[in-house]
Every structure is written in structure tokens, then in C-alpha cells.
Enzyme design. Structure first.
Site, PDB file in Angstrom:
ATOM      1  N   HIS A  69       0.751  -1.184  -0.092  1.00  0.00           N
ATOM      2  CA  HIS A  69       0.120   0.090  -0.018  1.00  0.00           C
ATOM      3  C   HIS A  69       0.934   1.054   0.126  1.00  0.00           C
ATOM      4  CE1 HIS A  69      -2.441  -2.961   2.599  1.00  0.00           C
ATOM      5  NE2 HIS A  69      -3.504  -2.453   1.967  1.00  0.00           N
ATOM      6  N   ASP A  72       2.407   2.173   3.164  1.00  0.00           N
ATOM      7  CA  ASP A  72       3.183   1.130   4.057  1.00  0.00           C
ATOM      8  C   ASP A  72       4.778   1.423   3.691  1.00  0.00           C
ATOM      9  OD1 ASP A  72       0.910  -0.547   4.241  1.00  0.00           O
ATOM     10  OD2 ASP A  72       1.580  -1.888   2.456  1.00  0.00           O
TER      11      ASP A  72
HETATM   12  C1  XLS Z   1      -7.339  -6.516   4.811  1.00  0.00           C
HETATM   13  C2  XLS Z   1      -7.184  -6.851   3.398  1.00  0.00           C
HETATM   14  C3  XLS Z   1      -5.934  -5.934   2.968  1.00  0.00           C
HETATM   15  C4  XLS Z   1      -6.090  -5.941   1.280  1.00  0.00           C
HETATM   16  C5  XLS Z   1      -5.124  -4.854   0.590  1.00  0.00           C
HETATM   17  O1  XLS Z   1      -8.183  -7.412   5.359  1.00  0.00           O
HETATM   18  O2  XLS Z   1      -6.779  -8.205   3.100  1.00  0.00           O
HETATM   19  O3  XLS Z   1      -4.873  -6.201   3.587  1.00  0.00           O
HETATM   20  O4  XLS Z   1      -5.473  -7.141   0.792  1.00  0.00           O
HETATM   21  O5  XLS Z   1      -5.726  -3.548   0.895  1.00  0.00           O
END
Ligand code: XLS
Ligand code: NI
Ligand code: NI
Length: 437
Positions: free
Chosen positions: A101, A104
Site C-alpha cells: 500500500h 506502507d
Molecule cells: C484486509 C485486506 C488488505 C488488502 C489490501 O483485510 O486483506 O490487506 O489485501 O488492502
């Protein structure tokens, strides 16, 4: 490249008899299954957020995981070091992809402009690390759920100013994903849902979400971004009711809003089970509707009703999943992204290796077993034979729409009682156990 994970060496395949915990027992990247290498079948990715930003925080206490490389430096320096460690990890583990993301890899600044600048700085470093190591970006995404501005949603927020902020963030995240050669872009509706209908205009929120995704499609075309757009279904958490509930709900939403040609799905195992589906149910639904693009590989816990995001180790899960993926023609732009986190007590960098090695071996075994099931064709033969009547004269007339209720009444009156046949579930489950060993 400076090494942070000094004591940990490149993970190699040593075969099923090895007792070395830091070796693969089954994942052998160049080994072939159905004419294709394991690496090409499985397309493993490490997720940056859980593996490199996860702290083990839970509702009862702060983080327990303290990474040495982040200590004693400012947040941008810590971000740079974390990215370098991540690429060292990807290389030592031998995965070819990663996912992230925006927030991140670059901590959010005081203003949107500053956040964008920080992101650009980190993306330049990521680009260099990608070219030094050959590790590629499976998909990128924007974090539209952590900051308090998004507490009532991003594209479904009651305030258009928040919608605009989220749009700006997606625009930028899409640009940097393109810059890094990302093969996909994921929309997970973090807080796109509601807590109570007493304060929610659900219809308006869903229309806004569709408008938002339409804008993203338009912008993708404008900049010529070729990556696959994906929606990631999840029924609840963080909100009580998430709009992208499951694969079927996403499909209906895409069809209703004329977006079906522009999006596929990223199916996550733990999200499937939260929706009281099996992981393979969601995969099969997606595959049947040409929507299966990628997988977030993890697992939940039978006794816990939330997204525990544990590393996948259950062979039944990986076998069922790979059986569906193989028959759907395999991954094209997607892969198996470990959207999974080590437990709160697993505080050492070494635990990240154990977790991923276990997940990769579990999927490698799943692949080998599923490939054998496909090759032998015994399950397929059973299903074909169970539906054989549909290839007969009346079956074909029904499927082709040549008969109606009237003709079928005449037929049923004439042919009498059809006579039920056993579904043979126990036989098939025993047969599956012949393969899983
Ligand atoms: C959260 C989601 C997230 C997505 C990406 O539950 O799995 O990690 O994969 O935003
Ligand atoms: Ni996910
Ligand atoms: Ni999840």
C-alpha cells in the site's frame, strides 16, 4: 547491498526428507508440474504491510515486534531501511513478487503534497531495489482505511471532501504502481460499509463507490496503465457490513454499474470464511465467471470470528485452491500473495522465514497434488458422468432453450419417476485422501 538479516542465508530446496527448518521441503522453483515450473504456477508474493510494518498490536496491547533496523533513526530513514530489508528478505526467500500500500512504504506527511513527495522518494528507491534484485511488483494499492479521515469510509464517505482526498490518493497510488511496473492494482474496500443504517444512505454510498471506480478506470486509460484492476471481497471488519461482501456481491455490483469488463477479483482465504463460504467456493465462483485474477493466501481460525490472517498450512485448502486455479488456466497477471502475519509472539525476523517457507511448501504440495488430480482426471470423470444426462437429447433441448414447461410436463408424464442416484461424497472424500499424503 548492506545485509540486515545477516545470519539468515538464501533458502534452498532440500527435499521432503530434510530436517532443516530453513529449507524448502517441497517448493522447488524449477520443478515442473503439468509442463510449467512451480515458480510460474505459484507466482508467490510477499506483502509489505504485514511482514514489514506489522507490530503484533492487538486490541489488548501495543506491538510486541520491534525491528532492530527501525530503531534510532527518523521515520524516513526507518522507511528506507525497512524497504532494503524487505528486498533482502524477498531475495533470500526466492520470491519473485511483492505487494504494497502507498502508506506502507512511505509514512504519511502533514499534507497530501508532502505525502506524495515522500512516496516519490520511496518509489525511486523501490525501483532501484527491483532492478538490483529482479523482484517485481505483483500489485499496488492505496491505504484508504487507516487515517482517521477515512473513519466513515473513503469513496462511500458522507463527505465529498473525503471522497476527493481518496480519489487523489488512488490517482497517485496508480501512478506509482505503473512506475514500478505493477501487474495489478487492488481495491479493497477498507471501510466501505456501515455500522448502522440509522446514519447511512446505503444507496447513495454504493452509487458513489461505482462513480469512484469509474473514475479510476477512466484515469487508467488516460495514463495507459496496463495492470489488472481487482476488487478484493470481504464481508465484515472493519465495518459491521462491508459492501464488497463476497465474490457474488462484487460481481452483481460490477454488472449493475457496467464495470464488469474492467475488474476481476482478488480472493482472500480468510475473507471467504468470514463470509461463511469456503475459500474454494469463492475461487470457483470467481473462476466460473472469468473473474479470478489473484489470491491473498492466508487462513483464519475455526474458533475465531475475525481476520486472523494466519499463514496457510492446511493442505486441504491449498489442494482445493490449486485444483481450481489449474483448471481455470492458471494465474496470468496475479499470483499467491501472502497477506498473512506472524503471530504476536513470533517476534524474530527468523519467524518471517518460517512463516513464508511453510506457506510456500504448503502451496507447492497443493500444486503437486492438484496437478496429479487434474492429470488422472478421476474427479472430473465422476462429475462428467454425474451430469451425463445433460448431453442426452432432452438435456440438450433444455440447455439450448428449445423446450418450455409444457413440453417438459409431457416428457415427465411419459418417462415417469426419474429415480435418484447417490452423490458418493464419502467415496470422493476417500479418493481425495489417496492423493493427499
Ligand atoms: C484486509 C485486506 C488488505 C488488502 C489490501 O483485510 O486483506 O490487506 O489485501 O488492502
Ligand atoms: Ni488481502
Ligand atoms: Ni484480510
Amino acid at each position: 547491498m548492506r545485509e540486515f538479516l545477516k545470519t539468515l542465508k538464501k533458502i534452498r530446496h532440500e527435499g521432503p526428507d530434510s530436517k532443516n527448518p530453513l529449507a524448502f521441503k517441497h517448493y522447488n522453483p524449477n520443478e515442473k508440474a503439468l509442463g510449467k515450473s512451480m515458480a510460474d504456477h505459484l507466482r508467490f508474493a510477499v506483502c509489505f504491510w504485514h511482514s514489514f510494518k506489522g507490530t503484533g498490536v492487538d486490541p489488548f496491547g501495543p506491538g510486541t515486534i520491534i525491528r532492530a533496523w527501525e530503531q534510532g533513526v527518523d521515520e524516513m530513514k526507518a522507511a528506507e531501511r525497512t524497504l532494503r530489508v524487505a528486498f533482502e528478505f524477498f531475495t533470500k526467500l526466492g520470491v519473485r513478487f511483492w505487494c504494497f500500500h502507498d502508506r506502507d512504504i512511505a509514512p504519511e506527511g502533514q499534507t497530501l503534497a508532502e505525502s506524495n513527495k515522500r512516496l516519490d522518494h520511496m518509489v525511486a528507491l523501490a525501483k532501484k531495489l527491483q532492478s538490483d534484485t529482479g523482484v517485481k511488483l505483483l500489485w499496488g494499492t492505496a491505504n484508504l482505511f487507516a487515517n482517521r479521515r477515512y473513519m466513515s469510509g473513503a469513496s462511500t464517505n458522507p463527505d465529498p471532501r473525503v471522497f476527493a482526498y481518496a480519489a487523489a490518493q488512488v490517482k497517485k497510488a496508480m501512478e506509482v504502481t505503473q512506475e514500478l511496473g505493477g501487474q495489478g492494482y487492488v481495491f479493497w474496500g477498507g471501510r466501505e460499509g456501515y455500522e448502522t443504517l440509522l446514519n447511512t444512505n446505503m444507496k447513495r454510498e454504493l452509487d458513489h463507490m461505482a462513480r469512484f471506480l469509474r473514475m479510476a478506470v477512466d484515469y487508467r486509460k488516460a495514463i495507459g496503465f496496463k495492470g489488472q484492476f481487482m476488487i478484493e471481497p470481504k464481508p465484515k471488519e472493519p465495518t459491521k457490513h462491508q459492501y464488497d461482501f463476497d465474490a457474488a456481491a462484487c460481481h452483481a455490483f460490477l454488472l449493475k454499474n457496467d464495470l464488469a469488463g474492467d475488474f476481476k477479483l482478488n480472493i482472500e482465504a480468510n475473507h471467504a470464511t468470514l463470509a461463511t463460504h469456503t475459500f474454494h467456493h469463492e475461487l470457483q465462483y470467481a473462476a466460473d465467471n472469468a473473474l479470478l485474477a489473484s489470491i491473498d493466501a492466508n487462513r483464519g481460525d475455526l474458533l475465531l470470528g475475525w481476520d486472523t490472517d494466519q499463514f496457510p498450512v492446511d493442505l486441504y485448502d491449498t489442494v482445493y485452491a490449486m485444483y481450481i486455479v489449474l483448471r481455470a488456466g492458471g494465474f496470468k497477471t496475479g499470483g499467491l500473495n501472502f497477506d498473512a502475519k506472524v503471530r504476536r509472539q513470533s517476534i524474530d525476523p527468523e519467524d518471517l522465514f518460517h512463516a513464508h517457507i511453510g506457506g510456500m511448501d504448503a502451496f507447492a504440495r497443493g500444486l503437486k497434488i492438484a496437478a496429479k488430480m487434474v492429470k488422472d482426471g478421476r474427479f472430473q470423470a465422476f462429475v462428467d458422468q454425474r451430469y451425463a444426462g445433460w448431453s442426452g437429447a432432452m438435456g440438450q433441448k433444455i440447455e439450448k432453450g428449445r423446450v418450455g414447461l409444457k413440453e417438459l410436463e409431457a416428457y415427465a408424464l411419459k418417462q415417469g419417476e426419474p429415480g435418484p442416484r447417490s452423490g458418493r461424497q464419502e467415496l470422493l472424500e476417500n479418493m481425495l485422501n489417496e492423493y493427499i499424503r
